[in-house]
Motif scaffolding. Structure first.
Motif, PDB file in Angstrom:
ATOM      1  N   ILE A  53       5.940  14.512   2.138  1.00  8.75           N
ATOM      2  CA  ILE A  53       4.617  14.398   1.547  1.00  8.75           C
ATOM      3  C   ILE A  53       4.156  15.721   0.947  1.00  8.75           C
ATOM      4  O   ILE A  53       3.184  15.756   0.200  1.00  8.75           O
ATOM      5  N   VAL A  54       4.867  16.817   1.267  1.00  5.93           N
ATOM      6  CA  VAL A  54       4.497  18.129   0.748  1.00  5.93           C
ATOM      7  C   VAL A  54       4.962  18.243  -0.702  1.00  5.93           C
ATOM      8  O   VAL A  54       6.072  17.842  -1.046  1.00  5.93           O
ATOM      9  N   SER A  55       4.099  18.793  -1.554  1.00  2.00           N
ATOM     10  CA  SER A  55       4.484  18.983  -2.952  1.00  2.00           C
ATOM     11  C   SER A  55       5.566  20.043  -3.058  1.00  2.00           C
ATOM     12  O   SER A  55       5.701  20.913  -2.195  1.00  2.00           O
ATOM     13  N   ARG A  56       6.334  19.964  -4.136  1.00  2.00           N
ATOM     14  CA  ARG A  56       7.460  20.865  -4.314  1.00  2.00           C
ATOM     15  C   ARG A  56       7.341  21.570  -5.654  1.00  2.00           C
ATOM     16  O   ARG A  56       6.767  21.052  -6.601  1.00  2.00           O
ATOM     17  N   ARG A  57       7.919  22.758  -5.707  1.00  2.00           N
ATOM     18  CA  ARG A  57       7.924  23.542  -6.936  1.00  2.00           C
ATOM     19  C   ARG A  57       9.255  23.320  -7.642  1.00  2.00           C
ATOM     20  O   ARG A  57      10.316  23.289  -7.002  1.00  2.00           O
ATOM     21  N   ALA A  58       9.219  23.185  -8.964  1.00  2.36           N
ATOM     22  CA  ALA A  58      10.442  22.848  -9.693  1.00  2.36           C
ATOM     23  C   ALA A  58      10.354  23.335 -11.122  1.00  2.36           C
ATOM     24  O   ALA A  58       9.307  23.823 -11.575  1.00  2.36           O
ATOM     25  N   MET A  59      11.468  23.213 -11.816  1.00  2.00           N
ATOM     26  CA  MET A  59      11.495  23.412 -13.259  1.00  2.00           C
ATOM     27  C   MET A  59      11.988  22.129 -13.894  1.00  2.00           C
ATOM     28  O   MET A  59      12.907  21.480 -13.391  1.00  2.00           O
ATOM     29  N   LYS A  60      11.332  21.731 -14.983  1.00  2.00           N
ATOM     30  CA  LYS A  60      11.740  20.513 -15.679  1.00  2.00           C
ATOM     31  C   LYS A  60      12.785  20.872 -16.717  1.00  2.00           C
ATOM     32  O   LYS A  60      12.580  21.779 -17.530  1.00  2.00           O
ATOM     33  N   VAL A  61      13.916  20.163 -16.680  1.00  2.00           N
ATOM     34  CA  VAL A  61      14.998  20.426 -17.622  1.00  2.00           C
ATOM     35  C   VAL A  61      15.317  19.150 -18.390  1.00  2.00           C
ATOM     36  O   VAL A  61      15.160  18.038 -17.883  1.00  2.00           O
ATOM     37  N   LEU A  62      15.745  19.332 -19.629  1.00  2.00           N
ATOM     38  CA  LEU A  62      16.251  18.249 -20.451  1.00  2.00           C
ATOM     39  C   LEU A  62      17.745  18.486 -20.642  1.00  2.00           C
ATOM     40  O   LEU A  62      18.162  19.614 -20.906  1.00  2.00           O
ATOM     41  N   TYR A  63      18.541  17.452 -20.496  1.00  2.00           N
ATOM     42  CA  TYR A  63      19.988  17.651 -20.586  1.00  2.00           C
ATOM     43  C   TYR A  63      20.643  16.469 -21.287  1.00  2.00           C
ATOM     44  O   TYR A  63      20.104  15.363 -21.336  1.00  2.00           O
ATOM     45  N   GLN A  64      21.821  16.731 -21.840  1.00  3.59           N
ATOM     46  CA  GLN A  64      22.638  15.695 -22.457  1.00  3.59           C
ATOM     47  C   GLN A  64      24.102  16.109 -22.358  1.00  3.59           C
ATOM     48  O   GLN A  64      24.426  17.297 -22.229  1.00  3.59           O
ATOM     49  N   VAL A  91       0.853  -1.194   0.000  1.00  3.29           N
ATOM     50  CA  VAL A  91       0.000   0.000   0.000  1.00  3.29           C
ATOM     51  C   VAL A  91       0.887   1.242   0.000  1.00  3.29           C
ATOM     52  O   VAL A  91       1.883   1.290   0.722  1.00  3.29           O
ATOM     53  N   GLU A  92       0.532   2.216  -0.820  1.00  2.00           N
ATOM     54  CA  GLU A  92       1.264   3.492  -0.847  1.00  2.00           C
ATOM     55  C   GLU A  92       0.274   4.613  -1.094  1.00  2.00           C
ATOM     56  O   GLU A  92      -0.640   4.501  -1.914  1.00  2.00           O
ATOM     57  N   THR A  93       0.461   5.734  -0.352  1.00  2.00           N
ATOM     58  CA  THR A  93      -0.405   6.906  -0.485  1.00  2.00           C
ATOM     59  C   THR A  93       0.440   8.113  -0.866  1.00  2.00           C
ATOM     60  O   THR A  93       1.532   8.304  -0.326  1.00  2.00           O
ATOM     61  N   LEU A  94      -0.067   8.918  -1.773  1.00  2.00           N
ATOM     62  CA  LEU A  94       0.650  10.111  -2.216  1.00  2.00           C
ATOM     63  C   LEU A  94      -0.283  11.316  -2.152  1.00  2.00           C
ATOM     64  O   LEU A  94      -1.413  11.273  -2.652  1.00  2.00           O
ATOM     65  N   LYS A  95       0.206  12.379  -1.534  1.00  2.00           N
ATOM     66  CA  LYS A  95      -0.539  13.638  -1.517  1.00  2.00           C
ATOM     67  C   LYS A  95      -0.288  14.355  -2.832  1.00  2.00           C
ATOM     68  O   LYS A  95       0.857  14.598  -3.219  1.00  2.00           O
ATOM     69  N   LEU A  96      -1.355  14.707  -3.536  1.00  2.00           N
ATOM     70  CA  LEU A  96      -1.241  15.338  -4.844  1.00  2.00           C
ATOM     71  C   LEU A  96      -0.853  16.809  -4.712  1.00  2.00           C
ATOM     72  O   LEU A  96      -1.174  17.455  -3.706  1.00  2.00           O
ATOM     73  N   PRO A  97      -0.184  17.372  -5.719  1.00  2.00           N
ATOM     74  CA  PRO A  97       0.202  18.786  -5.653  1.00  2.00           C
ATOM     75  C   PRO A  97      -0.978  19.738  -5.645  1.00  2.00           C
ATOM     76  O   PRO A  97      -0.842  20.892  -5.248  1.00  2.00           O
ATOM     77  N   VAL A  98      -2.146  19.257  -6.101  1.00  2.00           N
ATOM     78  CA  VAL A  98      -3.316  20.112  -6.186  1.00  2.00           C
ATOM     79  C   VAL A  98      -4.560  19.235  -6.127  1.00  2.00           C
ATOM     80  O   VAL A  98      -4.501  18.025  -6.364  1.00  2.00           O
ATOM     81  N   ASP A 114       8.155  26.141 -14.751  1.00  2.00           N
ATOM     82  CA  ASP A 114       7.320  26.196 -13.554  1.00  2.00           C
ATOM     83  C   ASP A 114       6.327  25.037 -13.519  1.00  2.00           C
ATOM     84  O   ASP A 114       5.427  24.954 -14.352  1.00  2.00           O
ATOM     85  N   LEU A 115       6.523  24.132 -12.571  1.00  2.00           N
ATOM     86  CA  LEU A 115       5.551  23.074 -12.319  1.00  2.00           C
ATOM     87  C   LEU A 115       5.631  22.673 -10.851  1.00  2.00           C
ATOM     88  O   LEU A 115       6.560  23.052 -10.141  1.00  2.00           O
ATOM     89  N   ARG A 116       4.644  21.912 -10.418  1.00  2.00           N
ATOM     90  CA  ARG A 116       4.666  21.362  -9.054  1.00  2.00           C
ATOM     91  C   ARG A 116       4.621  19.848  -9.166  1.00  2.00           C
ATOM     92  O   ARG A 116       3.997  19.288 -10.064  1.00  2.00           O
ATOM     93  N   TYR A 117       5.291  19.186  -8.213  1.00  2.00           N
ATOM     94  CA  TYR A 117       5.296  17.732  -8.239  1.00  2.00           C
ATOM     95  C   TYR A 117       5.340  17.192  -6.820  1.00  2.00           C
ATOM     96  O   TYR A 117       5.723  17.890  -5.871  1.00  2.00           O
TER      97      TYR A 117
END
Length: 430
Positions: free
Chosen positions: A352-363, A61-68, A340-343
């Protein structure tokens, strides 16, 4: 003995399209999981999900608090049937069964207003002048050696903290001077006198520049500019040889010398000959505030400081692709995909608290010079910004990107030829 299998949950909120993507990773192959006995349910408040499954007669069993908060209608979409995600055929990947769900965000959620602000409106800079108003001292991040004692010399003028203007403020002033409205010929002489006076008083004349002043700390996005006389326990470090294909940081055409901590010899800053002072890297500095106990220091992660630099360049330069290096031929090509996104995530190092982040693509980039200065006949990248980092900060950033990539769901780690990672952003609640 193999560890107990776990369920991994990961949720990302995209405020611009008002959707939330939920990833569910179940242990081992689907053949060992009875999907008919597996359920995913939405809480009564529509702010959390709970996954239940049987794995070799063991209840997980696993529970996750959603960002919204999501809509109540999202319950109908939470079924494992038809939501299986292909994650490739390698042996390690085959040990996981992944499912992905798209949930609609509740438009009446009060938290959505906060997360839906554009990044230009946010104070994304860590340690602004107002934040530093209670600062008592700056210390080396690695050995806690005192570097700047703000509270010393009480008999002299008090210490001041000031925010530096945008990095391209001088260019903006030049643009204004070149394209200002025409003045009537009879008023030109008087206008010149007014402009000369304004340039002297307001500080945007051609002869004006930012100069480090004793007992004053100037705050940049990623550094503190201080006078050398205010620093202690520092030393000049020998310059390590760098690749001819990438140049280290320089000021006024000269290579800047690194400033190190006399206690542990770690790089904590660099000389700035133009400003006649020292720039202390926020990433290698910790702050002790007035009234804090002896061993309590405030620090910011490499993610926070790096994302703030990216956001500043996006805001003022309009670029989202960066070539990052430490003066060597190799480096990283990074794309700020979503600023700008939350996850929220159920991994061990996340709360369990959602966090604010930026999604980056890298190589990885094996030849920085070829990217920045392509050969004749090859198109020059117009929207590409070079970002030089000291070696220890560069290594820390690479490690953080790789760690973030491994903590994401397997199906979300790769986007075409890019690796995907999340860089946490600073979040200042009103």
């Amino acid at each position: 003995m193999a560890g107990t299998p776990t369920i991994f949950l990961h949720a990302e909120l995209l405020p611009n399209i008002r959707q939330l993507t939920l990833h569910v990773s179940l242990p081992n192959s689907a053949s060992e999981i009875d999907i008919r006995e597996s359920t995913i349910t939405l809480s009564e408040s529509c702010r959390a999900v709970t996954v239940f499954t049987l794995h070799q007669d063991v209840e997980l069993v696993e529970t996750l608090k959603l960002p919204v908060k999501v809509t109540d209608a999202s319950r109908r979409n939470l079924s494992f049937a038809g939501h299986r995600v292909d994650i490739g055929g390698t042996e390690s990947k085959a040990q996981t069964a992944e499912y992905s769900f798209r949930l609609q965000v509740d438009p009446n959620d009060a938290g959505l207003t906060f997360t839906n602000k554009g990044f230009q409106e946010d104070d994304y800079v860590p340690w602004t002048a107002s934040d530093m108003s209670t600062c008592a001292a700056l210390h080396c991040k690695f050995c806690k050696q005192m570097i700047v004692d703000v509270a010393s010399k009480p008999d002299t003028s008090s210490w001041q903290w000031k925010d530096l203007p945008s990095g391209n403020w001088a260019e903006m002033m030049d643009f204004w001077h070149c394209h200002k409205p025409d003045v009537h010929p009879d008023d030109k002489e008087g206008q010149k006198d007014i402009e000369a006076q304004n340039a002297s008083v307001k500080g945007y004349g051609a002869s004006n520049r930012v100069v480090a002043t004793p007992r004053t700390g100037l705050v940049d996005v990623a550094s503190f500019l201080v006078a050398e006389s205010d620093c202690q326990n520092i030393k000049v470090l020998e310059q390590r040889p760098t690749s001819t294909s990438a140049k280290p940081a320089s000021h006024d055409g000269k290579n800047a010398r690194n400033i190190g901590c006399s206690g542990c010899s770690a790089i904590i800053g660099t000389e700035d000959s133009v400003a006649e002072g020292l720039r202390l890297y926020k990433n290698n500095i910790v702050v002790k505030h007035t009234g804090a106990t002896e061993h309590v220091y405030e620090t910011h992660s490499i993610d926070i400081i790096t994302s703030s630099r990216f956001l500043d360049l996006i805001d003022h330069e309009g670029v989202r692709r960066f070539v990052i290096h430490a003066g060597q031929s190799n480096g990283i090509l990074l794309w700020a995909f979503n600023p700008d996104l939350r996850y929220s995530s159920s991994s061990a190092d996340h709360s369990i608290v959602s966090r604010r982040a930026m999604k980056v693509l890298y190589q990885n980039a094996t030849d920085v010079e070829r990217i920045l200065e392509p050969e004749n006949g090859v198109p020059t990248p117009l929207s590409l910004e070079e970002l030089f980092l000291p070696e220890n900060i560069y290594d820390e950033l690479v490690l953080s990107l790789r760690r973030s990539n491994l903590l994401m769901p397997i199906s979300a780690r790769i986007f075409r030829e890019w690796n995907v990672a999340l860089l946490d952003r600073i979040e200042k609640r009103p």
